[in-house]
Enzyme design. Structure first.
Site, PDB file in Angstrom:
ATOM      1  N   HIS A 143       3.900  -4.458 -20.414  1.00 39.15           N
ATOM      2  CA  HIS A 143       4.575  -3.566 -19.455  1.00 39.15           C
ATOM      3  C   HIS A 143       4.368  -2.100 -19.830  1.00 39.15           C
ATOM      4  CE1 HIS A 143       8.011  -3.372 -16.296  1.00 39.15           C
ATOM      5  NE2 HIS A 143       7.202  -2.353 -16.191  1.00 39.15           N
ATOM      6  N   GLU A 152      10.178 -10.830 -19.508  1.00 36.59           N
ATOM      7  CA  GLU A 152       9.750  -9.972 -20.605  1.00 36.59           C
ATOM      8  C   GLU A 152      10.861  -9.861 -21.646  1.00 36.59           C
ATOM      9  OE1 GLU A 152       7.440  -7.345 -17.290  1.00 36.59           O
ATOM     10  OE2 GLU A 152       8.640  -6.254 -18.749  1.00 36.59           O
ATOM     11  N   SER A 158       0.960  -5.503   3.711  1.00 38.50           N
ATOM     12  CA  SER A 158       2.128  -4.653   3.535  1.00 38.50           C
ATOM     13  C   SER A 158       3.169  -5.127   4.527  1.00 38.50           C
ATOM     14  CB  SER A 158       1.713  -3.209   3.849  1.00 38.50           C
ATOM     15  OG  SER A 158       2.319  -2.303   2.980  1.00 38.50           O
ATOM     16  N   ARG A 159       4.414  -4.627   4.390  1.00 34.24           N
ATOM     17  CA  ARG A 159       5.447  -5.034   5.359  1.00 34.24           C
ATOM     18  C   ARG A 159       5.021  -4.635   6.767  1.00 34.24           C
ATOM     19  NH1 ARG A 159      10.429  -3.011   1.695  1.00 34.24           N
ATOM     20  NH2 ARG A 159       8.857  -1.397   1.398  1.00 34.24           N
ATOM     21  N   LEU A 185       0.842  -1.207   0.000  1.00 31.26           N
ATOM     22  CA  LEU A 185       0.000   0.000   0.000  1.00 31.26           C
ATOM     23  C   LEU A 185       0.874   1.253   0.000  1.00 31.26           C
ATOM     24  CD1 LEU A 185      -3.117   0.240  -0.057  1.00 31.26           C
ATOM     25  CD2 LEU A 185      -2.969   0.979   2.308  1.00 31.26           C
ATOM     26  N   GLY A 186       1.771   1.329  -0.956  1.00 33.02           N
ATOM     27  CA  GLY A 186       2.603   2.528  -1.129  1.00 33.02           C
ATOM     28  C   GLY A 186       1.847   3.543  -1.957  1.00 33.02           C
ATOM     29  N   ARG A 187       2.591   4.361  -2.715  1.00 30.43           N
ATOM     30  CA  ARG A 187       1.950   5.403  -3.528  1.00 30.43           C
ATOM     31  C   ARG A 187       0.986   4.784  -4.527  1.00 30.43           C
ATOM     32  NH1 ARG A 187       7.639   7.785  -3.198  1.00 30.43           N
ATOM     33  NH2 ARG A 187       8.080   5.771  -4.145  1.00 30.43           N
ATOM     34  N   ILE A 188       1.472   3.782  -5.262  1.00 31.36           N
ATOM     35  CA  ILE A 188       0.648   3.189  -6.304  1.00 31.36           C
ATOM     36  C   ILE A 188      -0.515   2.418  -5.695  1.00 31.36           C
ATOM     37  CG2 ILE A 188       0.634   1.489  -8.191  1.00 31.36           C
ATOM     38  CD1 ILE A 188       3.526   2.371  -8.819  1.00 31.36           C
ATOM     39  N   ARG A 204       5.992  -6.363 -10.543  1.00 30.03           N
ATOM     40  CA  ARG A 204       7.050  -6.957 -11.341  1.00 30.03           C
ATOM     41  C   ARG A 204       6.647  -8.405 -11.609  1.00 30.03           C
ATOM     42  NH1 ARG A 204       8.305  -2.712 -12.550  1.00 30.03           N
ATOM     43  NH2 ARG A 204      10.226  -1.534 -12.231  1.00 30.03           N
ATOM     44  N   ASP A 255       0.366  -6.952 -16.496  1.00 32.34           N
ATOM     45  CA  ASP A 255       1.163  -5.959 -17.221  1.00 32.34           C
ATOM     46  C   ASP A 255       2.632  -6.353 -17.219  1.00 32.34           C
ATOM     47  OD1 ASP A 255       2.331  -2.589 -16.698  1.00 32.34           O
ATOM     48  OD2 ASP A 255       1.717  -3.522 -18.587  1.00 32.34           O
TER      49      ASP A 255
END
Lengths: 323, 313
Positions: B279, B261, B174-175, B152-155, B232, B256
């Protein structure tokens, strides 16, 4: 069947998808007269069986004309499975005091989800990108062409009813600036109002059509409006195909006069202009904005609820006309 | 600064190349066939490296660039950079956070709707003329679904904000728990997966989060659940994901990113319950320019002895 004889009679036209899926449930509450299952011609069926029938159920595809209504002298309520009522002769219904019930707000969330899904797909090239990956050319061709940011774009909503409001609420969370055009300005709504579709379009980047199809809105999105939308502009239609002049729309897309389109509806479904099939900046959907498992259950409950209310002389749940 | 050598590892954008060229001595790494030779010849004046999510300054590269002072990544993720080595050698590292947050969040929601409502499949259905024969199938509603976010960071927060507008209920793993956030927190990712219908991966890739989405998590999410990955590829055990999708143990996926890749498991190509994009999380005209500008800003700040704008190390 003996057990259904005491159930109230309802003339069934279509039949709508919801009946095809929840027919068993419906048939536990009502006795349906089905001309489409009868070998005799419809007119004859109606004359022989429906002289005293008070209720009718139909889909958005079955025209309820004054001609048809003339053959049903006792009908006092029409319940359609659609949100749109453009297929029903409302003038004739008003004249005869026939109530008309539609899908109310049952589909609004699903339709709004489709509208927003189409906006993101067109802007970010999701369907085209999916085709790109599945074709196996990513390792060969490298990156797919860049898309366009959704956030911060100006979204113009045509028709701020239940569906339009749900679309606005969603796109606001993406950082879009919302403005709208509607038959009347909604004083309690904080979004910018434009009195004409043309002015709205000049001032937006993404146009989303959420209004009803009426004589006034037929081909409302014409060449002038499309040119005003411009080379960077995107249009999404989840309402009715005939609101857009489809020939002009196709020409604008092919000539690059607008940047892209997301379309769930067309003028002559299931016919879709072939020229669109070559375009990667267009996302096409088969008029299924409402069709989720959840919404089909919800519409079943609403339609049978309306009919039950009618037969029990109670207030209708979703009247468009309260005869 | 035009005697400062900047090594660009892979093609990113012609705009970025142009801007780097204006200010520095730009060297392009990707067209070089004998890279070791090239590095030997040019290492004396390469003081900066520009990479992205695909190509980073790994241990080997850092060792061959004794004059390296700064790595400026055109990405927010820095998993391809040997951060430990950079710290040891005093090499600064910058990334491009914030400017791409909205685009990635938009895509995550777009992928979720496209997967559940089968938008891409419907598009193909119409293009192939199938609508003339029959109606398209029923799909699954997106609004109101329970959404579980990994990271639950910025993104992750931006994704949550959008999902809320669709009436979705939010929970996260989250951590550590974020005390000022009202969403339900699960310290165990299995419990998150058990209790949500749409699992969205938006965390950074570290040793701990590699293959965080494994067979156990996938099974907990179940045959009606979908996974959306905008993090990722390595966050997800790809082999397990593919077998779960083929066997129907997982309801669907919107992806994505992939482990290798641009290679994508071909078994996914025949599935209608997956959406695959290349991506493109931050691939908009607007954001690509903003990211390139931020890379330049960081490099300029460094070589003019000013404070770095967005440093990681």
């Amino acid at each position: 069947m003996a057990e259904s004889k005491h159930l109230p009679k309802v003339l069934l036209l279509g039949p709508p998808n919801v009946f095809q899926i929840h027919g068993k449930h419906f048939s536990q509450r009502f006795q349906f007269l089905k001309p489409f299952e009868s070998p005799i011609p419809t007119d004859q069926f109606l004359a022989e069986n429906c002289g005293s029938v008070q209720a009718m159920m139909c889909s958005g595809d079955t025209p309820v004309t004054s001609d048809l209504l003339r053959k049903l002298p006792a009908v006092r309520i029409i319940v359609t499975s659609s949100a749109g009522v453009n297929h029903i002769d409302l003038t004739e219904c008003r004249r005869r005091g026939i109530s008309v019930c539609n899908a109310g707000t049952v589909f609004s969330e699903d339709v709004a989800d489709t509208a927003v899904g189409l906006v993101i797909d067109v802007m970010r090239r999701i369907s085209a990108g999916d085709r790109f990956v599945r074709s196996g050319v990513w390792p060969v061709q490298g990156q797919y062409p860049l898309g366009s940011k959704v956030g911060g774009k100006r979204v113009g909503i045509i028709g701020l009813g239940s569906i339009g409001l749900e679309v606005a609420k969603r796109l606001e969370a993406f950082g879009c600036k919302i403005s709208y055009n509607s038959r009347t300005k909604k004083s309690s709504i904080p979004f910018a109002y434009y009195p004409s579709v043309l002015e709205l379009t000049i001032n937006c980047d993404i146009l989303v059509i959420c209004c009803a199809l009426t004589d006034q809105t037929r081909h409302m999105i014409n060449k002038e409006v499309l040119y005003a939308l411009g080379k960077e502009g995107v249009i999404v239609n989840i309402a009715r195909g005939a609101i857009i002049d489809e020939k002009e729309l196709v020409a604008c897309l092919v000539d690059g006069k607008i940047a892209g389109a997301g379309l769930d509806v067309f003028e002559n479904e299931p016919e879709v202009p072939n020229e669109l099939f070559d375009l990667d900046n267009v996302v096409l959907s088969a008029h299924r904005a409402v069709f989720t498992e959840q919404s089909l259950w919800d519409i079943y409950e609403l339609m049978s609820g309306n009919l039950e209310a009618f037969f029990a002389n109670k207030p209708l749940l979703s009247p468009v006309i309260d005869g | 600064m035009d005697n400062v050598g900047v090594l660009m590892l892979c093609p990113i954008s012609s705009y970025l190349e142009q801007e780097l060229n204006k200010r520095f001595k730009l060297l392009k790494f990707w067209p070089i066939t004998s890279k070791t030779e090239f590095l030997k010849e040019n290492s004396n004046y390469i003081r900066a490296v520009v990479g992205n999510s695909a190509c980073g300054a790994d241990s080997e590269l850092i060792d061959s660039l004794p004059k390296l002072e700064i790595v400026s990544s055109y990405s927010v993720g820095v998993d391809k950079i040997d951060l430990v080595k950079c710290k040891e050698r005093g090499i600064r590292v910058t990334n491009t956070p914030d400017v791409l947050t909205d685009d990635v969040a938009d895509l995550a929601i777009g992928l979720a709707i496209a997967t559940l409502r089968k938008i891409c499949v419907s598009d193909g259905f119409v293009r192939n003329g199938l609508w003339k024969n029959r109606d398209f199938e029923l799909t699954t509603k997106f609004s109101g679904k329970s959404v579980g976010i990994v990271g639950l960071g910025r993104i992750g927060s931006a994704i949550a904000k959008r999902a809320e507008a669709f009436g979705c209920s939010l929970s996260y793993h989250s951590r550590s728990q974020k005390l000022d956030i009202n969403y339900k927190y699960y310290s165990n990712i299995i419990n998150l997966a058990t209790n949500c219908e749409i699992l969205i991966v938006a965390c950074s890739l570290t040793e701990e989060s590699r293959h965080i989405i494994n067979r156990e998590v996938i099974n907990a999410l179940g045959p009606k659940g979908i996974i959306i990955n905008v993090g990722r590829g390595a966050h997800v055990d790809e082999l397990e994901l593919v077998s779960a999708l083929l066997e129907g143990r997982l309801g669907g996926a919107g992806l994505d990113v992939f482990e290798n890749e641009p290679d994508v498991p071909e078994q996914l190509f025949g599935l209608e319950n997956v959406v695959l994009v290349s991506h493109v999380g931050s691939d908009t005209v607007e954001t690509c320019k903003a990211m390139a500008d931020l890379v330049i800003e960081n490099l300029e700040a460094y070589f003019m002895n000013k404070t770095l704008v967005t440093s990681v190390v």
